[in-house]
Design an enzyme around this catalytic site. Structure first.
Site, PDB file in Angstrom:
ATOM      1  N   ASP B  11      16.463 -18.240  30.497  1.00 59.38           N
ATOM      2  CA  ASP B  11      16.013 -17.197  31.407  1.00 59.38           C
ATOM      3  C   ASP B  11      16.345 -17.642  32.840  1.00 59.38           C
ATOM      4  OD1 ASP B  11      14.407 -14.946  32.406  1.00 59.38           O
ATOM      5  OD2 ASP B  11      13.020 -16.513  33.048  1.00 59.38           O
ATOM      6  N   TYR B  13      14.958 -15.858  36.280  1.00 65.64           N
ATOM      7  CA  TYR B  13      13.944 -15.701  37.338  1.00 65.64           C
ATOM      8  C   TYR B  13      12.681 -16.466  36.968  1.00 65.64           C
ATOM      9  CZ  TYR B  13      17.126 -12.095  38.929  1.00 65.64           C
ATOM     10  OH  TYR B  13      18.245 -11.429  39.353  1.00 65.64           O
ATOM     11  N   SER B 118      19.176 -12.617  31.009  1.00 66.34           N
ATOM     12  CA  SER B 118      18.191 -12.228  32.017  1.00 66.34           C
ATOM     13  C   SER B 118      17.948 -10.728  32.030  1.00 66.34           C
ATOM     14  CB  SER B 118      18.722 -12.658  33.392  1.00 66.34           C
ATOM     15  OG  SER B 118      17.944 -12.119  34.425  1.00 66.34           O
ATOM     16  N   ASN B 119      16.754 -10.375  32.484  1.00 69.10           N
ATOM     17  CA  ASN B 119      16.442  -8.970  32.762  1.00 69.10           C
ATOM     18  C   ASN B 119      17.147  -8.464  34.020  1.00 69.10           C
ATOM     19  OD1 ASN B 119      14.841  -8.075  30.629  1.00 69.10           O
ATOM     20  ND2 ASN B 119      12.939  -8.878  31.528  1.00 69.10           N
TER      21      ASN B 119
END
Lengths: 222, 222
Positions: B11, B13, B118-119
């Site tokens: 991931d 953030y 990642s989003n």
């Protein structure tokens, strides 16, 4: 104002009942910690509800509520709660304090069809409404547990609409939870946000149609 | 330890970069308010990401990030942000501060396949990784924007797995976000939670396989 409205559909937790009233039971069991325990409990309860839905894992609200309680006890007290104490605190959710204007407002709105639609499972929702003496006000008490999709999923609102047999435009959806109002608006309902705590409105591009400080604002539709 | 692991999927953030480093840019623009603005911004950014996904409304992370910023400015300053200032603060998300151990740890792990998932939409994610000089570390930079399903949706992790062409058990998924670790675990990955802030573990029934204080714990797999 809203001449086409036939039914008012109410959210329950935060809208009719003060969820943070569980802090009292927490305070009795853990003096000096009640407010923190209650706030974290409710906040995690909501976060977990969303997360389970996002992950495609439906778990009844009664279980989600216990998960949130376990986190809160661990976070603030660094301990695990025994089964008896867990059950005792859980039952505080069956006896939440209603907001003061609720009964009188519902009484005045009795010409409309009134119903509740909640993320609460029936094993929490039904005793809560019963214990407060509010069951006679409502034509339907609908739980997402019947379809196993939490609000604000589109499926949940669709299920409720199918069940009550009215049209989108005949419903005013009422909630003090901004995310729930946004979800109902996203589905196509007219919405009233009961902004009890004078919160800043969310920036989701789904603004409420009406904003009131408490439920008495709904008397426009009586 | 984890002999079957071929790839470490990170991931971004909170895991590689400190999201709250945006507070610095907020402080420069609004002295005395930076910390509050940054915290609310990130918290609403995450809440809105979940809510849009729950409502079946996919909106790129760059837009969700701006929605969160608008809320934070309104909440703390009672004003709307002009387009130029909004863009200036938004760009702080393209220059987040990496955690101090990241570069050295990734360098030491270079025998494994390393990738990020990642989003963040590519218009945020790619410049962020580039600006930090980390692009050479990663075989893939994968964004949920390619499938338009945010983590922790099952669909998002499935997409990533299809794209990299490995098996569930060959992947160690690494995140400092407990909800992301839970989502990856729910999908069937082995997971490492980077618990930088010594947070209480969530009670979702999806505990991480490994918990480390920072990324150096991953050197077990080098």
């Amino acid at each position: 104002m809203g001449i086409s409205i036939k039914a008012l559909v109410f959210d329950v937790y935060g809208t009719i009942f003060d969820v943070l009233s569980v802090s009292k039971a927490c305070e009795e069991m853990y003096p000096g910690k009640g407010e923190d325990l209650g706030k974290t409990w409710h906040s995690k309860q909501m976060e977990y509800l969303f997360l389970h839905q996002l992950m495609g894992r439906y778990i009844p609200f009664s279980e989600v509520t216990k998960e949130g309680l376990r986190f809160s006890i661990n976070e603030h007290l660094g301990e695990k709660l025994g089964a008896a104490k867990e059950q005792e605190l859980f039952e505080a959710f069956l006896h939440l304090t209603p907001y003061p204007e609720v009964a009188e407002t519902l009484e005045q709105l009795k010409e409309k069809e009134l119903m509740v639609f909640s993320n609460g499972s029936h094993n929490m929702l039904d005793p809560l409404v019963e214990n407060a003496g509010y069951a006679p006000f409502f034509k339907h008490i609908i739980s997402v547990d019947e379809i196993k999709q939490f609000k604000p999923s589109l499926y949940s609102y669709q299920y409720m609409l199918n069940k009550i047999g009215l049209k989108h435009e005949e419903i005013l959806f009422v909630s003090s939870n901004n995310w729930d109002v946004a979800g109902a608006k996203n589905f196509g309902f007219q919405t009233a946000w009961i902004n009890r705590k004078k919160q800043t409105v969310d920036e989701l591009g789904l603004d409420p149609d009406f904003i009131f400080e408490d439920l008495t604002g709904l008397l426009n539709w009586k």
